[in-house]
Scaffold this motif. Structure first.
Motif, PDB file in Angstrom:
ATOM      1  N   GLY A  18      36.438  44.696  36.241  1.00 15.93           N
ATOM      2  CA  GLY A  18      36.211  45.641  35.928  1.00 15.93           C
ATOM      3  C   GLY A  18      35.393  46.200  35.467  1.00 15.93           C
ATOM      4  O   GLY A  18      34.975  47.474  34.848  1.00 15.93           O
ATOM      5  N   ASP A  19      33.847  45.581  35.400  1.00 15.24           N
ATOM      6  CA  ASP A  19      32.821  46.563  35.095  1.00 15.24           C
ATOM      7  C   ASP A  19      31.749  46.116  35.684  1.00 15.24           C
ATOM      8  O   ASP A  19      32.003  44.950  35.894  1.00 15.24           O
ATOM      9  CB  ASP A  19      33.164  45.650  33.774  1.00 15.24           C
ATOM     10  CG  ASP A  19      31.124  46.063  33.112  1.00 15.24           C
ATOM     11  OD1 ASP A  19      30.487  46.994  33.317  1.00 15.24           O
ATOM     12  OD2 ASP A  19      31.400  45.300  32.234  1.00 15.24           O
ATOM     13  N   GLU A  68      27.249  34.853  34.987  1.00  9.25           N
ATOM     14  CA  GLU A  68      28.139  33.939  33.983  1.00  9.25           C
ATOM     15  C   GLU A  68      29.371  34.569  34.328  1.00  9.25           C
ATOM     16  O   GLU A  68      30.608  33.386  33.931  1.00  9.25           O
ATOM     17  CB  GLU A  68      27.844  33.295  32.591  1.00  9.25           C
ATOM     18  CG  GLU A  68      26.246  33.084  32.487  1.00  9.25           C
ATOM     19  CD  GLU A  68      25.442  34.408  32.763  1.00  9.25           C
ATOM     20  OE1 GLU A  68      25.566  35.645  32.209  1.00  9.25           O
ATOM     21  OE2 GLU A  68      24.158  33.794  32.974  1.00  9.25           O
ATOM     22  N   SER A  69      30.124  35.691  34.023  1.00 10.02           N
ATOM     23  CA  SER A  69      31.318  36.031  33.448  1.00 10.02           C
ATOM     24  C   SER A  69      32.065  36.157  34.424  1.00 10.02           C
ATOM     25  O   SER A  69      33.524  35.490  34.898  1.00 10.02           O
ATOM     26  CB  SER A  69      31.484  37.377  32.839  1.00 10.02           C
ATOM     27  OG  SER A  69      30.784  37.538  31.766  1.00 10.02           O
ATOM     28  N   LEU A  70      31.958  36.568  35.632  1.00 11.47           N
ATOM     29  CA  LEU A  70      32.343  36.074  37.003  1.00 11.47           C
ATOM     30  C   LEU A  70      32.141  34.985  37.810  1.00 11.47           C
ATOM     31  O   LEU A  70      33.003  34.040  38.359  1.00 11.47           O
ATOM     32  CB  LEU A  70      31.207  36.643  37.995  1.00 11.47           C
ATOM     33  CG  LEU A  70      31.176  38.650  38.639  1.00 11.47           C
ATOM     34  CD1 LEU A  70      29.812  39.105  38.414  1.00 11.47           C
ATOM     35  CD2 LEU A  70      32.512  39.385  38.198  1.00 11.47           C
ATOM     36  N   GLY A 101      30.049  38.944  43.138  1.00 10.85           N
ATOM     37  CA  GLY A 101      28.876  39.865  42.828  1.00 10.85           C
ATOM     38  C   GLY A 101      29.055  41.178  44.102  1.00 10.85           C
ATOM     39  O   GLY A 101      30.064  40.661  44.773  1.00 10.85           O
ATOM     40  N   ASP A 102      28.533  42.138  44.057  1.00 12.65           N
ATOM     41  CA  ASP A 102      29.427  43.532  45.409  1.00 12.65           C
ATOM     42  C   ASP A 102      29.315  43.192  46.934  1.00 12.65           C
ATOM     43  O   ASP A 102      30.270  42.930  47.150  1.00 12.65           O
ATOM     44  CB  ASP A 102      27.770  43.954  45.236  1.00 12.65           C
ATOM     45  CG  ASP A 102      27.242  44.722  44.371  1.00 12.65           C
ATOM     46  OD1 ASP A 102      28.575  44.839  43.636  1.00 12.65           O
ATOM     47  OD2 ASP A 102      26.668  45.332  43.997  1.00 12.65           O
ATOM     48  N   ARG A 115      48.228  33.031  48.508  1.00  7.11           N
ATOM     49  CA  ARG A 115      46.857  34.250  48.901  1.00  7.11           C
ATOM     50  C   ARG A 115      47.309  35.236  47.287  1.00  7.11           C
ATOM     51  O   ARG A 115      48.469  36.107  47.294  1.00  7.11           O
ATOM     52  CB  ARG A 115      47.168  35.340  49.997  1.00  7.11           C
ATOM     53  CG  ARG A 115      47.176  34.905  51.364  1.00  7.11           C
ATOM     54  CD  ARG A 115      47.027  35.316  52.393  1.00  7.11           C
ATOM     55  NE  ARG A 115      47.203  34.659  53.539  1.00  7.11           N
ATOM     56  CZ  ARG A 115      45.980  33.995  54.515  1.00  7.11           C
ATOM     57  NH1 ARG A 115      45.059  34.269  53.577  1.00  7.11           N
ATOM     58  NH2 ARG A 115      46.440  32.907  55.361  1.00  7.11           N
ATOM     59  N   ALA A 116      46.083  36.173  47.285  1.00  2.34           N
ATOM     60  CA  ALA A 116      46.084  37.379  45.955  1.00  2.34           C
ATOM     61  C   ALA A 116      45.214  37.824  46.816  1.00  2.34           C
ATOM     62  O   ALA A 116      43.610  37.243  46.949  1.00  2.34           O
ATOM     63  CB  ALA A 116      46.649  36.550  44.501  1.00  2.34           C
ATOM     64  N   GLY A 117      45.283  39.095  46.232  1.00  2.00           N
ATOM     65  CA  GLY A 117      44.246  40.078  46.942  1.00  2.00           C
ATOM     66  C   GLY A 117      43.282  40.865  46.083  1.00  2.00           C
ATOM     67  O   GLY A 117      42.947  40.267  44.416  1.00  2.00           O
ATOM     68  N   ARG A 118      42.764  42.336  46.195  1.00  2.00           N
ATOM     69  CA  ARG A 118      42.156  42.830  44.980  1.00  2.00           C
ATOM     70  C   ARG A 118      43.206  42.670  43.736  1.00  2.00           C
ATOM     71  O   ARG A 118      43.647  42.382  43.695  1.00  2.00           O
ATOM     72  CB  ARG A 118      42.090  43.842  45.076  1.00  2.00           C
ATOM     73  CG  ARG A 118      40.387  45.094  44.928  1.00  2.00           C
ATOM     74  CD  ARG A 118      40.420  46.003  45.423  1.00  2.00           C
ATOM     75  NE  ARG A 118      39.042  46.819  44.478  1.00  2.00           N
ATOM     76  CZ  ARG A 118      39.892  47.884  44.216  1.00  2.00           C
ATOM     77  NH1 ARG A 118      41.148  47.713  44.197  1.00  2.00           N
ATOM     78  NH2 ARG A 118      38.677  48.359  43.377  1.00  2.00           N
ATOM     79  N   HIS A 119      41.939  42.176  42.568  1.00  2.00           N
ATOM     80  CA  HIS A 119      42.015  42.388  41.437  1.00  2.00           C
ATOM     81  C   HIS A 119      42.561  40.454  41.346  1.00  2.00           C
ATOM     82  O   HIS A 119      43.622  41.112  40.058  1.00  2.00           O
ATOM     83  CB  HIS A 119      42.191  43.193  41.184  1.00  2.00           C
ATOM     84  CG  HIS A 119      41.520  44.537  41.177  1.00  2.00           C
ATOM     85  ND1 HIS A 119      41.657  45.942  40.260  1.00  2.00           N
ATOM     86  CD2 HIS A 119      40.352  44.786  41.078  1.00  2.00           C
ATOM     87  CE1 HIS A 119      40.616  46.887  40.533  1.00  2.00           C
ATOM     88  NE2 HIS A 119      40.060  46.137  41.031  1.00  2.00           N
ATOM     89  N   TRP A 120      42.569  39.229  42.233  1.00  2.00           N
ATOM     90  CA  TRP A 120      43.413  39.061  41.578  1.00  2.00           C
ATOM     91  C   TRP A 120      42.926  38.258  40.204  1.00  2.00           C
ATOM     92  O   TRP A 120      44.022  37.775  39.966  1.00  2.00           O
ATOM     93  CB  TRP A 120      43.633  38.016  42.810  1.00  2.00           C
ATOM     94  CG  TRP A 120      41.983  37.088  42.752  1.00  2.00           C
ATOM     95  CD1 TRP A 120      40.984  37.760  43.505  1.00  2.00           C
ATOM     96  CD2 TRP A 120      41.306  36.130  41.932  1.00  2.00           C
ATOM     97  NE1 TRP A 120      39.533  36.622  43.059  1.00  2.00           N
ATOM     98  CE2 TRP A 120      40.359  35.810  42.560  1.00  2.00           C
ATOM     99  CE3 TRP A 120      41.998  34.749  41.389  1.00  2.00           C
ATOM    100  CZ2 TRP A 120      39.146  35.257  42.041  1.00  2.00           C
ATOM    101  CZ3 TRP A 120      41.313  34.403  40.508  1.00  2.00           C
ATOM    102  CH2 TRP A 120      39.715  34.133  41.101  1.00  2.00           C
ATOM    103  N   TRP A 121      41.688  38.154  39.608  1.00  2.00           N
ATOM    104  CA  TRP A 121      41.290  37.772  38.706  1.00  2.00           C
ATOM    105  C   TRP A 121      42.379  38.259  37.578  1.00  2.00           C
ATOM    106  O   TRP A 121      42.624  37.861  36.261  1.00  2.00           O
ATOM    107  CB  TRP A 121      40.258  37.151  38.096  1.00  2.00           C
ATOM    108  CG  TRP A 121      39.450  39.128  38.953  1.00  2.00           C
ATOM    109  CD1 TRP A 121      39.032  39.435  40.017  1.00  2.00           C
ATOM    110  CD2 TRP A 121      39.703  40.140  37.595  1.00  2.00           C
ATOM    111  NE1 TRP A 121      38.806  41.343  39.777  1.00  2.00           N
ATOM    112  CE2 TRP A 121      39.440  41.561  38.688  1.00  2.00           C
ATOM    113  CE3 TRP A 121      39.757  40.353  36.639  1.00  2.00           C
ATOM    114  CZ2 TRP A 121      39.321  43.045  38.331  1.00  2.00           C
ATOM    115  CZ3 TRP A 121      39.529  41.614  36.174  1.00  2.00           C
ATOM    116  CH2 TRP A 121      39.636  43.032  37.202  1.00  2.00           C
ATOM    117  N   ARG A 122      42.964  38.774  37.576  1.00  2.00           N
ATOM    118  CA  ARG A 122      43.900  40.283  36.490  1.00  2.00           C
ATOM    119  C   ARG A 122      45.221  38.538  36.414  1.00  2.00           C
ATOM    120  O   ARG A 122      45.578  38.296  35.442  1.00  2.00           O
ATOM    121  CB  ARG A 122      44.609  40.971  37.169  1.00  2.00           C
ATOM    122  CG  ARG A 122      43.413  42.527  36.618  1.00  2.00           C
ATOM    123  CD  ARG A 122      44.302  43.678  36.565  1.00  2.00           C
ATOM    124  NE  ARG A 122      45.427  44.221  35.921  1.00  2.00           N
ATOM    125  CZ  ARG A 122      45.693  44.364  34.718  1.00  2.00           C
ATOM    126  NH1 ARG A 122      44.550  44.445  34.558  1.00  2.00           N
ATOM    127  NH2 ARG A 122      46.641  44.986  34.039  1.00  2.00           N
TER     128      ARG A 122
END
Ligand code: CTP
Length: 433
Positions: free
Chosen positions: A281-282, A288-290, A345-346, A362-369
């Motif tokens: 989101g940033d 390291e955070s990723l 990354g990109d 499965r989880a898509g975009r922004h699954w890390w939420r």
């Protein structure tokens, strides 16, 4: 018979609650009271509720005013309740004035003045006090801690310190908290240190706080080497304080359902996990955070016994081995050998795919939420879907669990286990070589 309905959380039951129930009852002959369910409150970001649902229901029951008590479990349930119970009047405090006018299509809507000078929030504040969080940062975008703190309710910001005086001054101005000229000054007025700095400086701040028996929330990993990571975790134990990662996923219940399903063998033994994150989101998210976020589900599902690490920080392959249970029973959640490919990354494919013998999560975009996933099973046309809404960027959920752990004296990590935490540091160390 005229039926009246009213709703509320009714936490730390007080005179304002009693008054509104009495006045609501006077609008008819039969009073239905809806008490908010725990997941409903969590989903809408009301994290401050102290009592359990059972305790709150008991308080309403003890007034003797309710003819029926129901649980409010989802947004929009009020219409279904009004129809189901044939409600004539909907009553609510005027802090909600105008918000329920659309219910006029189903019944009469009445807003009553709130009782002045009392609220659950105030009682919680007076009863439990607040933990003071000191913020140490070298980035200009640490403001989220201030807004999320307010929602988690049991925290307030004591001040900010930065090696870069202008970063501290800006944080201080925007959030109306003192900028401390020294770290020592900040520590002396804080119960918890929130560390938001470059990995290189992180460990020194954490160490200083732990030495002074101050709890710490920091980005993962805490240190650039495994040895330092271990030392910090040990120091936290020795000083009887909590050291926890600022990582949202483990605090969201849908993510914990995903873990339960995968680890419980509900998609058969898991053989592989592919996971990618472009940014959190940033666009400035650090490597390291990723990596910490992407590794969180991988380590929690496949374990911490890693046989081989290959690739680079942007595409990493991890090979896992897991011992079958000693009693000879079948392995449920993980296969004896499994692997994971993670990308950050990109160019990363932002998705999570957990492959078991009997299905795929499965989880898509922004699954890390951590708030949405689907399960595909062989022979089933439609996937099963699991989701929850949550408010903000998730930090308030981290704070809520941290506050609960402090209050109950629970010293175990609430986010990552010690092994998971160490393994992440080890992987970073291998990558930096
Ligand atoms: N209420 C009231 N007077 C008060 C507090 C609450 O009339 N002093 C009413 C609310 O308007 C609502 C019901 O009681 O209709 C339940 O409110 P709830 O949100 O549970 O209580 P609060 O004290 O407002 O809780 P909080 O401080 O957690 O927001």
């Amino acid at each position: 018979m005229k039926k009246v309905i009213t709703y509320g959380t009714f936490d730390m039951f007080h005179n304002g609650h009693l008054n509104i129930l009495k006045r609501a009852k006077s609008y008819g002959d039969y009073l239905i009271v809806g008490v908010t369910g725990e997941n409903y409150d969590l989903g809408r970001g009301k994290l401050s509720v102290h009592e359990t649902l059972a305790e709150r229901i008991r308080s309403v029951e003890e007034t003797g005013l309710a003819d029926k008590i129901i649980v409010e479990e989802y947004l929009g349930q009020k219409i279904a309740d009004i129809r189901r119970y044939g409600v004539d009047v909907f009553v609510i405090g005027d802090d909600w004035k105008g918000k329920f006018d659309h219910l006029n299509a189903y019944c009469q809507v009445v807003y009553l003045p709130r009782t002045q000078g009392v609220s659950s929030a105030q009682i919680r504040h007076d009863t439990f006090g607040q933990y003071r969080i000191g913020v140490v940062t070298d980035t200009a975008d640490a403001d989220e801690i201030a807004s999320e703190c307010a929602a988690a309710a049991c925290f307030s910001i004591s001040g900010v310190y930065s090696e870069n005086a202008s970063v501290a001054a800006k944080f201080s101005m925007r959030n109306k908290v003192p900028a401390e000229p020294t770290l020592a000054g900040l520590l002396s007025s804080s119960d918890v240190l929130f560390v938001r700095t470059d990995l290189k400086k992180r460990a020194a701040y954490i160490r200083e706080a732990l030495y002074q028996s101050i709890h710490v929330i920091a980005d993962a990993p805490f240190a650039p080497t495994l040895q330092e990571q271990k030392e910090l975790l040990r120091l936290a134990d020795e000083n009887g304080v909590l050291l926890s990662e600022n990582l949202t996923m483990p605090h969201i219940y849908i993510f914990n359902q995903l873990l339960w399903i995968a680890r419980g063998g509900l998609i058969g033994p898991v053989r592989s996990i592919r996971a990618g994150i472009q940014d959190l989101g940033d666009p400035e998210s650090s490597v390291e955070s990723l990596l910490s976020a992407v590794l969180c589900p991988v380590l929690k599902i496949l374990g911490t016994n890693i046989r081989r690490i290959s690739g680079d920080a942007f595409q990493l392959k991890l090979e896992f081995v897991n011992q079958p249970p000693r009693d000879g029973s079948a392995m449920l959640g993980t296969a004896p050998e499994a692997f994971s490919v993670v990308q950050i990354g990109d160019g990363a494919n932002e998705a999570l795919e957990i492959q078991g013998d009997n299905g795929t999560i499965r989880a898509g975009r922004h699954w890390w939420r951590g708030d949405y996933f689907e399960i595909e099973r062989p022979g089933k046309a439609d996937p099963e879907r699991y989701s929850t809404g949550y408010d903000g960027n998730g930090l308030k959920y981290v704070l809520k669990d941290f506050g609960d752990a402090l209050r109950t004296g629970n010293r175990r990590p609430v986010t990552l286990t010690r092994e998971e935490s160490e393994r992440i540091a080890e992987i970073m160390e291998v990558l930096h070589q």
